[in-house]
Structures are given as C-alpha cells and as structure tokens.
Design a protein around this motif. Sequence first.
Motif, PDB file in Angstrom:
ATOM      1  N   UNK A 202      38.165  39.553  49.998  1.00  0.00           N
ATOM      2  CA  UNK A 202      37.144  39.785  48.980  1.00  0.00           C
ATOM      3  C   UNK A 202      37.616  40.875  48.033  1.00  0.00           C
ATOM      4  N   UNK A 203      37.689  40.524  46.757  1.00  0.00           N
ATOM      5  CA  UNK A 203      38.115  41.474  45.728  1.00  0.00           C
ATOM      6  C   UNK A 203      36.895  42.214  45.178  1.00  0.00           C
ATOM      7  N   UNK A 204      36.992  43.528  45.041  1.00  0.00           N
ATOM      8  CA  UNK A 204      35.868  44.272  44.453  1.00  0.00           C
ATOM      9  C   UNK A 204      35.750  44.083  42.947  1.00  0.00           C
ATOM     10  N   UNK A 205      36.788  43.523  42.312  1.00  0.00           N
ATOM     11  CA  UNK A 205      36.759  43.276  40.873  1.00  0.00           C
ATOM     12  C   UNK A 205      37.194  41.836  40.607  1.00  0.00           C
ATOM     13  N   UNK A 206      36.767  41.287  39.469  1.00  0.00           N
ATOM     14  CA  UNK A 206      37.129  39.903  39.135  1.00  0.00           C
ATOM     15  C   UNK A 206      38.590  39.791  38.692  1.00  0.00           C
ATOM     16  N   UNK A 207      39.125  40.844  38.109  1.00  0.00           N
ATOM     17  CA  UNK A 207      40.522  40.827  37.655  1.00  0.00           C
ATOM     18  C   UNK A 207      41.340  41.788  38.505  1.00  0.00           C
ATOM     19  N   UNK A 208      42.586  41.420  38.731  1.00  0.00           N
ATOM     20  CA  UNK A 208      43.481  42.267  39.508  1.00  0.00           C
ATOM     21  C   UNK A 208      44.853  41.646  39.579  1.00  0.00           C
ATOM     22  N   UNK A 209      45.624  42.071  40.569  1.00  0.00           N
ATOM     23  CA  UNK A 209      46.961  41.513  40.726  1.00  0.00           C
ATOM     24  C   UNK A 209      47.406  41.611  42.175  1.00  0.00           C
ATOM     25  N   UNK A 210      48.356  40.746  42.520  1.00  0.00           N
ATOM     26  CA  UNK A 210      48.946  40.691  43.857  1.00  0.00           C
ATOM     27  C   UNK A 210      50.417  41.051  43.698  1.00  0.00           C
TER      28      UNK A 210
END
Length: 192
Positions: free
Chosen positions: A153-161
């Motif tokens: 579960x990501x706390x933000x809609x945008x991010x990166x791996x």
Amino acid sequence: MTLTARLGGAALFAAAVAAAAALIHFAVVLLVPVVAAHDAYARLAELGPPGTTAPLPRAGPDERRFPWNDPALAASFCRFDLSAGPLRVKASVGRAGFASLSFHTRRGAVFYALTDRAATHGQMEAVVVTPAQLRNLVAHDDEDDPSQDLRVVSPTAAGFVVMRAFSELPSLYAAAADEVKAMTCATEPPTP
C-alpha cells in the motif's frame, strides 16, 4: 533601575530571541522538503517516463545527479502513478549477489522494501496499490482461492520503485546492470 534588573531584562530578551530563532530554524528544516520543486520524482523524470524501467547512472567522480550512490551497485527505477490502476512490479534475481526492491513516495521516502531473500522461484514480485484499490481487490478476492500477490500500500498516488543489484567485482557490474534493467513495471486495469 539597578544593575541586576537590567541584566535580568537583557537575559530574558536574549532567551526569547534564542527561542524564536530555534522555532524558526525547526520550521524551515521541516518545510524545505515540502516546498522544494526539484524533489526525487522530478529528478527521475529527466531520466525516464512513468511506467518504464530506466537505469540510473553509475556512481563516479563526475556524476552529480546522484552523488551518494555506491559504485558497486547497479540500479534502475520506474516511476508510477496509481491513478490509472495498481502497478505490478517484477524482477528476476538469478545471480548469487544481493538484490533489492525499494518503494518510494514522490518525495523519496521509502515506504516498503524487500530483498532477494523474499524471492520465489527467482522472482521478486509485488503489486503497489492505494488504500482504496486494496479494499477493492480484497472485496473481489476468491475466498476459496485467495490471491498470493504481495500487495504494497502506497501512502501517495505517485512514486517510484528502485531495484539495486550488488556486483561483487568490477568485472561483474555489467551482469548486475542487466539484472536491474530487466525489472518490469506494468499498470494493471482496475478491478470493477
């Protein structure tokens, strides 16, 4: 007015100034990452579009974009936007060296990580979702045959791996670089 009264007033004034300066300094330190326009996501945008795997430049004396990377670690990344649906991340880990996946918010904070020790049949795989997408997936799970997906579960809609692989010797760096470039990130259609 006595000397003691003057010194007491000056000491009180100095203490008030010091307290105000400390509070302002504390507020600035906390606000700088929030108002910075050139955050981690923006720096990575220069290297690749969302949903595709792109290699990070190898650390070296002339590399200024990511100055604290380890030259023995090959790395690649993919940016994501979960507004289009969950993101499935797959990475093969066939070499004997260390490999990891780390999941970051838009600002660069790590919210989940796993290593090659968590790999099943030489594959690290996870599905990145928002809390609403997780509720939807759980509601549609088959009770008799539950999903085996690792749901992050990501706390933000945008991010990166970011995927990293360690090269034990400089001559093995090319193999580590090939391993991290093979990571895939694919947006899955939302569950109805």
